[in-house]
Design an enzyme around this catalytic site. Structure first.
Site, PDB file in Angstrom:
ATOM      1  N   GLU A 272      44.202  35.675  35.654  1.00  0.00           N
ATOM      2  CA  GLU A 272      43.930  36.345  34.469  1.00  0.00           C
ATOM      3  C   GLU A 272      44.484  37.004  33.838  1.00  0.00           C
ATOM      4  O   GLU A 272      44.883  37.041  32.789  1.00  0.00           O
ATOM      5  CB  GLU A 272      42.828  37.764  35.008  1.00  0.00           C
ATOM      6  CG  GLU A 272      41.586  37.178  35.747  1.00  0.00           C
ATOM      7  CD  GLU A 272      41.255  36.185  34.842  1.00  0.00           C
ATOM      8  OE1 GLU A 272      40.367  36.391  34.284  1.00  0.00           O
ATOM      9  OE2 GLU A 272      40.974  34.958  35.891  1.00  0.00           O
ATOM     10  N   TRP A 275      45.230  33.945  31.634  1.00  0.00           N
ATOM     11  CA  TRP A 275      44.437  33.974  30.236  1.00  0.00           C
ATOM     12  C   TRP A 275      44.671  35.407  29.221  1.00  0.00           C
ATOM     13  O   TRP A 275      45.154  34.186  28.126  1.00  0.00           O
ATOM     14  CB  TRP A 275      42.952  34.859  30.813  1.00  0.00           C
ATOM     15  CG  TRP A 275      41.981  33.211  30.915  1.00  0.00           C
ATOM     16  CD1 TRP A 275      42.540  33.159  33.044  1.00  0.00           C
ATOM     17  CD2 TRP A 275      41.686  32.394  30.444  1.00  0.00           C
ATOM     18  NE1 TRP A 275      41.015  32.313  32.851  1.00  0.00           N
ATOM     19  CE2 TRP A 275      40.596  31.773  31.746  1.00  0.00           C
ATOM     20  CE3 TRP A 275      41.484  32.132  29.356  1.00  0.00           C
ATOM     21  CZ2 TRP A 275      40.433  30.300  31.311  1.00  0.00           C
ATOM     22  CZ3 TRP A 275      40.717  30.595  28.868  1.00  0.00           C
ATOM     23  CH2 TRP A 275      40.704  29.809  29.796  1.00  0.00           C
ATOM     24  N   TRP A 303      24.156  30.252  10.698  1.00  0.00           N
ATOM     25  CA  TRP A 303      23.731  31.437  11.563  1.00  0.00           C
ATOM     26  C   TRP A 303      22.626  32.492  10.813  1.00  0.00           C
ATOM     27  O   TRP A 303      22.365  32.701  10.065  1.00  0.00           O
ATOM     28  CB  TRP A 303      24.927  32.874  12.204  1.00  0.00           C
ATOM     29  CG  TRP A 303      26.199  31.635  12.463  1.00  0.00           C
ATOM     30  CD1 TRP A 303      26.944  31.487  11.451  1.00  0.00           C
ATOM     31  CD2 TRP A 303      26.166  31.765  13.338  1.00  0.00           C
ATOM     32  NE1 TRP A 303      28.403  31.469  12.148  1.00  0.00           N
ATOM     33  CE2 TRP A 303      27.522  31.088  13.479  1.00  0.00           C
ATOM     34  CE3 TRP A 303      25.639  31.961  14.464  1.00  0.00           C
ATOM     35  CZ2 TRP A 303      28.411  31.148  14.628  1.00  0.00           C
ATOM     36  CZ3 TRP A 303      26.444  31.105  16.204  1.00  0.00           C
ATOM     37  CH2 TRP A 303      27.758  30.498  16.098  1.00  0.00           C
ATOM     38  N   ASN A 338      34.012  41.687  32.464  1.00  0.00           N
ATOM     39  CA  ASN A 338      34.134  40.644  32.402  1.00  0.00           C
ATOM     40  C   ASN A 338      33.051  39.692  32.176  1.00  0.00           C
ATOM     41  O   ASN A 338      32.306  38.965  31.047  1.00  0.00           O
ATOM     42  CB  ASN A 338      35.026  39.472  32.585  1.00  0.00           C
ATOM     43  CG  ASN A 338      35.889  38.300  32.316  1.00  0.00           C
ATOM     44  OD1 ASN A 338      35.838  37.998  31.117  1.00  0.00           O
ATOM     45  ND2 ASN A 338      35.695  37.505  32.866  1.00  0.00           N
ATOM     46  N   TRP A 356      29.668  35.553  15.633  1.00  0.00           N
ATOM     47  CA  TRP A 356      30.206  35.968  16.632  1.00  0.00           C
ATOM     48  C   TRP A 356      31.273  36.468  15.896  1.00  0.00           C
ATOM     49  O   TRP A 356      31.324  37.560  16.604  1.00  0.00           O
ATOM     50  CB  TRP A 356      30.835  34.380  17.260  1.00  0.00           C
ATOM     51  CG  TRP A 356      31.596  33.317  16.129  1.00  0.00           C
ATOM     52  CD1 TRP A 356      31.393  32.164  15.258  1.00  0.00           C
ATOM     53  CD2 TRP A 356      33.240  34.130  16.372  1.00  0.00           C
ATOM     54  NE1 TRP A 356      32.740  32.169  15.157  1.00  0.00           N
ATOM     55  CE2 TRP A 356      33.994  32.757  14.839  1.00  0.00           C
ATOM     56  CE3 TRP A 356      34.013  34.801  16.419  1.00  0.00           C
ATOM     57  CZ2 TRP A 356      34.833  32.897  14.557  1.00  0.00           C
ATOM     58  CZ3 TRP A 356      35.635  35.090  15.881  1.00  0.00           C
ATOM     59  CH2 TRP A 356      36.104  33.548  15.216  1.00  0.00           C
ATOM     60  N   TRP A 379      35.356  35.314  22.590  1.00  0.00           N
ATOM     61  CA  TRP A 379      34.344  35.785  21.578  1.00  0.00           C
ATOM     62  C   TRP A 379      33.868  33.614  21.000  1.00  0.00           C
ATOM     63  O   TRP A 379      33.123  33.252  20.940  1.00  0.00           O
ATOM     64  CB  TRP A 379      34.157  36.348  20.369  1.00  0.00           C
ATOM     65  CG  TRP A 379      33.560  37.484  20.643  1.00  0.00           C
ATOM     66  CD1 TRP A 379      34.155  39.101  20.877  1.00  0.00           C
ATOM     67  CD2 TRP A 379      31.713  37.668  20.611  1.00  0.00           C
ATOM     68  NE1 TRP A 379      33.207  39.206  21.227  1.00  0.00           N
ATOM     69  CE2 TRP A 379      32.158  39.028  21.033  1.00  0.00           C
ATOM     70  CE3 TRP A 379      30.723  37.061  20.153  1.00  0.00           C
ATOM     71  CZ2 TRP A 379      30.734  39.758  21.432  1.00  0.00           C
ATOM     72  CZ3 TRP A 379      29.362  37.878  20.530  1.00  0.00           C
ATOM     73  CH2 TRP A 379      29.851  39.312  20.679  1.00  0.00           C
TER      74      TRP A 379
HETATM   75  P1  FAD Z   1      41.034  42.709  35.624  1.00  0.00           P
HETATM   76  O1  FAD Z   1      39.621  41.447  35.082  1.00  0.00           O
HETATM   77  O2  FAD Z   1      41.155  43.820  36.481  1.00  0.00           O
HETATM   78  O3  FAD Z   1      41.911  41.319  35.119  1.00  0.00           O
HETATM   79  C1  FAD Z   1      43.725  42.900  34.698  1.00  0.00           C
HETATM   80  C2  FAD Z   1      44.089  41.951  33.088  1.00  0.00           C
HETATM   81  O4  FAD Z   1      44.233  40.520  32.949  1.00  0.00           O
HETATM   82  C3  FAD Z   1      42.631  42.688  32.432  1.00  0.00           C
HETATM   83  O5  FAD Z   1      43.677  43.541  31.972  1.00  0.00           O
HETATM   84  C4  FAD Z   1      43.375  41.627  31.451  1.00  0.00           C
HETATM   85  O6  FAD Z   1      44.376  42.347  30.475  1.00  0.00           O
HETATM   86  C5  FAD Z   1      43.370  39.824  31.305  1.00  0.00           C
HETATM   87  N1  FAD Z   1      42.637  39.663  31.619  1.00  0.00           N
HETATM   88  C6  FAD Z   1      41.323  39.371  32.687  1.00  0.00           C
HETATM   89  N2  FAD Z   1      40.824  38.966  32.009  1.00  0.00           N
HETATM   90  C7  FAD Z   1      40.566  38.332  31.031  1.00  0.00           C
HETATM   91  C8  FAD Z   1      40.174  36.972  29.843  1.00  0.00           C
HETATM   92  N3  FAD Z   1      39.074  36.348  30.137  1.00  0.00           N
HETATM   93  N4  FAD Z   1      41.281  36.508  28.952  1.00  0.00           N
HETATM   94  C9  FAD Z   1      42.204  37.202  28.717  1.00  0.00           C
HETATM   95  N5  FAD Z   1      42.192  38.181  29.706  1.00  0.00           N
HETATM   96  C10 FAD Z   1      42.214  38.762  30.538  1.00  0.00           C
HETATM   97  N6  FAD Z   1      39.879  41.261  26.924  1.00  0.00           N
HETATM   98  C11 FAD Z   1      41.105  42.398  26.341  1.00  0.00           C
HETATM   99  O7  FAD Z   1      42.418  42.952  27.159  1.00  0.00           O
HETATM  100  N7  FAD Z   1      40.881  42.849  25.355  1.00  0.00           N
HETATM  101  C12 FAD Z   1      39.862  42.297  24.667  1.00  0.00           C
HETATM  102  O8  FAD Z   1      39.508  42.441  23.569  1.00  0.00           O
HETATM  103  C13 FAD Z   1      38.810  41.666  25.431  1.00  0.00           C
HETATM  104  N8  FAD Z   1      37.236  41.477  24.701  1.00  0.00           N
HETATM  105  C14 FAD Z   1      36.472  39.944  25.150  1.00  0.00           C
HETATM  106  C15 FAD Z   1      35.143  39.766  24.264  1.00  0.00           C
HETATM  107  C16 FAD Z   1      34.878  38.725  25.325  1.00  0.00           C
HETATM  108  C17 FAD Z   1      33.067  38.477  24.448  1.00  0.00           C
HETATM  109  C18 FAD Z   1      35.230  38.352  26.770  1.00  0.00           C
HETATM  110  C19 FAD Z   1      34.207  36.863  27.403  1.00  0.00           C
HETATM  111  C20 FAD Z   1      36.255  38.594  27.504  1.00  0.00           C
HETATM  112  C21 FAD Z   1      37.435  39.590  26.677  1.00  0.00           C
HETATM  113  N9  FAD Z   1      38.485  40.147  26.974  1.00  0.00           N
HETATM  114  C22 FAD Z   1      39.187  40.762  26.597  1.00  0.00           C
HETATM  115  C23 FAD Z   1      38.749  39.324  28.950  1.00  0.00           C
HETATM  116  C24 FAD Z   1      38.310  40.359  29.859  1.00  0.00           C
HETATM  117  O9  FAD Z   1      36.900  40.059  29.970  1.00  0.00           O
HETATM  118  C25 FAD Z   1      38.762  41.879  29.981  1.00  0.00           C
HETATM  119  O10 FAD Z   1      40.336  41.750  30.059  1.00  0.00           O
HETATM  120  C26 FAD Z   1      38.898  42.026  31.586  1.00  0.00           C
HETATM  121  O11 FAD Z   1      37.435  42.245  31.514  1.00  0.00           O
HETATM  122  C27 FAD Z   1      39.080  44.163  31.266  1.00  0.00           C
HETATM  123  O12 FAD Z   1      39.005  44.087  32.551  1.00  0.00           O
HETATM  124  P2  FAD Z   1      39.575  44.291  33.267  1.00  0.00           P
HETATM  125  O13 FAD Z   1      40.916  45.120  33.140  1.00  0.00           O
HETATM  126  O14 FAD Z   1      38.995  45.405  34.697  1.00  0.00           O
HETATM  127  O15 FAD Z   1      40.415  42.874  33.946  1.00  0.00           O
END
Ligand code: FAD
Length: 449
Positions: A272, A275, A303, A338, A356, A379
């Site tokens: 993650e 990512w 759209w 997420n 989007w 997105w």
């Molecule tokens: P955890 O699951 O604990 O993951 C740890 C860290 O890994 C996160 O805090 C984040 O920094 C990173 N991470 C995890 N998943 C992703 C991912 N898919 N993409 C990039 N980094 C990731 N993440 C953001 O940080 N900011 C946003 O504005 C954001 N917008 C999103 C919008 C959409 C439509 C989607 C589908 C995902 C988005 N994410 C975003 C990715 C992800 O959903 C969040 O990082 C995550 O839910 C944050 O919760 P957590 O800190 O408990 O993550």
């Protein structure tokens, strides 16, 4: 007057393991830290109780106390960055300016502006990688071009990490780890902060903001959570993810420290974090994604952009309980799980055929962890128009997602208490109809491709 080095804090609000600060502290001059409440950002937020501004203010206040304890102070200004820098240059004899990289297109522009302003007075501007493990073109395909697909990117990322190992001491224990994860020992140079009286900070109210009631998750997480992350992370009714997003966003924790723990404890958690690097390099290498689809043909989609329907989505009144629970969680807490981000984003773009960018902008307003690169990546993934996106013909069924990830409706009951009563709305659109409509509209836009 004494010549000083200025260290400009931005998305790196900590004194420990901070790359740019470490290099500043090792410079020849005493270091004065600076933070700017930038009106180019604040003026566009729109909500006087924006929780991110409260958090920033609180964190700057803490940094002030930490610096006061070291006999120093942070210099905090409010205004447009370039104008504030022009003022600072009149108030101090500035020998050098240090900071950490920011990869967002507007931030890059801002930094270029400040850099040329400094250059007029022959003041060097040094910037360092701090908020990601690998940046820009550090992880590329064999031909040197940036990756646009995650799996090969992450493989090369891991190989690069493993490529340079070194021993270093952490809390007294010698460790052998990649140089890319080595902490910057800032504390060894704390005596190089400029000794000065504590300088006043602008009050939140003076900047037009009020303290928010939204709570901020802690910077620490248990080892247990990371260890079981791969098993718990997909279920929104569990506290199975770290909620560290906001701290990664503002650098109140170090990515290197969390990546070291992830490497030891759970590879899925590490993925993650990869990512996050992936989307940061996509935004840097393909800055057009900030406003347009990564794949240009998707900008031909017609759209529907129905404002009443958008309003139902925003307020969690679509009649699809997992979508509504997600939107209400977001509105109440600034967080959305997420899995539910994927479901709500897919619903908006595919079921309702709303651009989007509307959803992206709404998340940007509400998410505590809002980050342009990851939000945009998420997105565009959901709409099918991004790098490594879900194919457009894969339209999530909200009911099937509900069954899989919240089968006992625990998450739904928490956020949608009226679910199952007559007060809960009927689905605003039939799933089968919406799916077929979406496929038709996408097909027309992508005809001939
Ligand atoms: P955890 O699951 O604990 O993951 C740890 C860290 O890994 C996160 O805090 C984040 O920094 C990173 N991470 C995890 N998943 C992703 C991912 N898919 N993409 C990039 N980094 C990731 N993440 C953001 O940080 N900011 C946003 O504005 C954001 N917008 C999103 C919008 C959409 C439509 C989607 C589908 C995902 C988005 N994410 C975003 C990715 C992800 O959903 C969040 O990082 C995550 O839910 C944050 O919760 P957590 O800190 O408990 O993550």
């Amino acid at each position: 007057m004494q010549a000083i080095t200025l260290f400009w804090f931005r998305r790196d609000l900590r004194l420990q393991d901070n790359a740019g600060l470490y290099h500043a502290l090792k410079s020849k001059f005493p270091v004065q830290p600076v933070f700017i409440f930038d009106t180019d950002i604040l003026d566009h937020l729109g909500d006087p109780e924006d929780a991110r501004v409260s958090f920033l203010h609180q964190r700057i206040t803490e940094l002030q106390l930490e610096l006061n304890a070291l006999g120093s102070s942070i210099l905090v200004r409010y205004g447009k960055s370039a104008e504030v820098w022009a003022e600072i240059l009149q108030d101090f004899v500035v020998a050098e300016v240090y900071t950490n990289h920011d990869y967002e297109p507007r931030a890059i522009q801002r930094d270029e502006q400040v850099k040329s302003l400094l250059a007029e007075q022959n003041i060097p501007f040094f910037s360092f990688k701090d908020q990601v493990i690998f940046e820009k073109l550090e992880v590329t395909k064999p031909d040197g071009k940036p990756y646009t697909v995650f799996t090969p990117y992450s493989r090369t990322w891991k190989n690069k990490l493993a490529s340079q190992m070194e021993s270093f001491s952490e809390d007294g224990a010698k460790k052998s780890l990649s140089v890319f994860l080595k902490p910057y020992p800032c504390a060894e140079y704390f005596s190089n902060f400029w000794p000065t009286e504590s300088m006043p900070l602008p009050a939140l109210s003076a900047m037009g903001f009020k303290a928010s009631n939204i709570g901020i998750p802690p910077t620490t997480i248990s080892q247990g959570l990371i260890k079981t992350y791969d098993k718990t992370r997909d279920f929104p009714y569990l506290q199975g993810t770290s909620r560290l997003g906001i701290h990664f966003r503002f650098g109140t924790i170090s990515i290197r420290e969390k990546a070291r723990r992830a490497l030891e404890l759970n590879e899925t958690f590490l993925n993650e974090l990869i990512w996050r690097d992936f989307y940061a390099q996509i935004l840097f290498n393909f800055p057009h994604v900030a406003t347009r689809s990564f794949r240009p043909e998707y900008d031909r989609i017609e759209w529907r952009n129905n404002e009443q329907e958008f309003e139902k989505w925003c307020t969690g009144k679509t009649g699809y309980p997992i979508v509504d629970a997600g939107m209400r969680e977001l509105n109440a807490t600034g967080f959305m799980h997420n899995r539910v981000r994927m479901i709500t984003a897919s619903f908006l773009t595919k079921h309702l055929l709303i651009d989007w960018r509307w959803g992206e902008a709404y998340f940007a307003k509400k998410l505590l962890d809002f980050d342009l690169a990851s939000n945009n990546g998420g997105w565009q993934w959901a709409a099918g128009c991004g790098t490594d996106a879900a194919p457009y013909f894969r339209v999530f069924s909200p009911a099937a997602q509900q069954e899989k990830f919240d089968p006992e409706y625990k998450y739904v009951r928490k956020w949608v208490p009226e679910y199952g009563t007559p007060a809960y709305p009927k689905p605003m659109v039939d799933h089968k109809f919406a799916r077929e409509r979406c496929l038709e509209v996408y097909k027309i836009a992508l005809k001939g491709i």
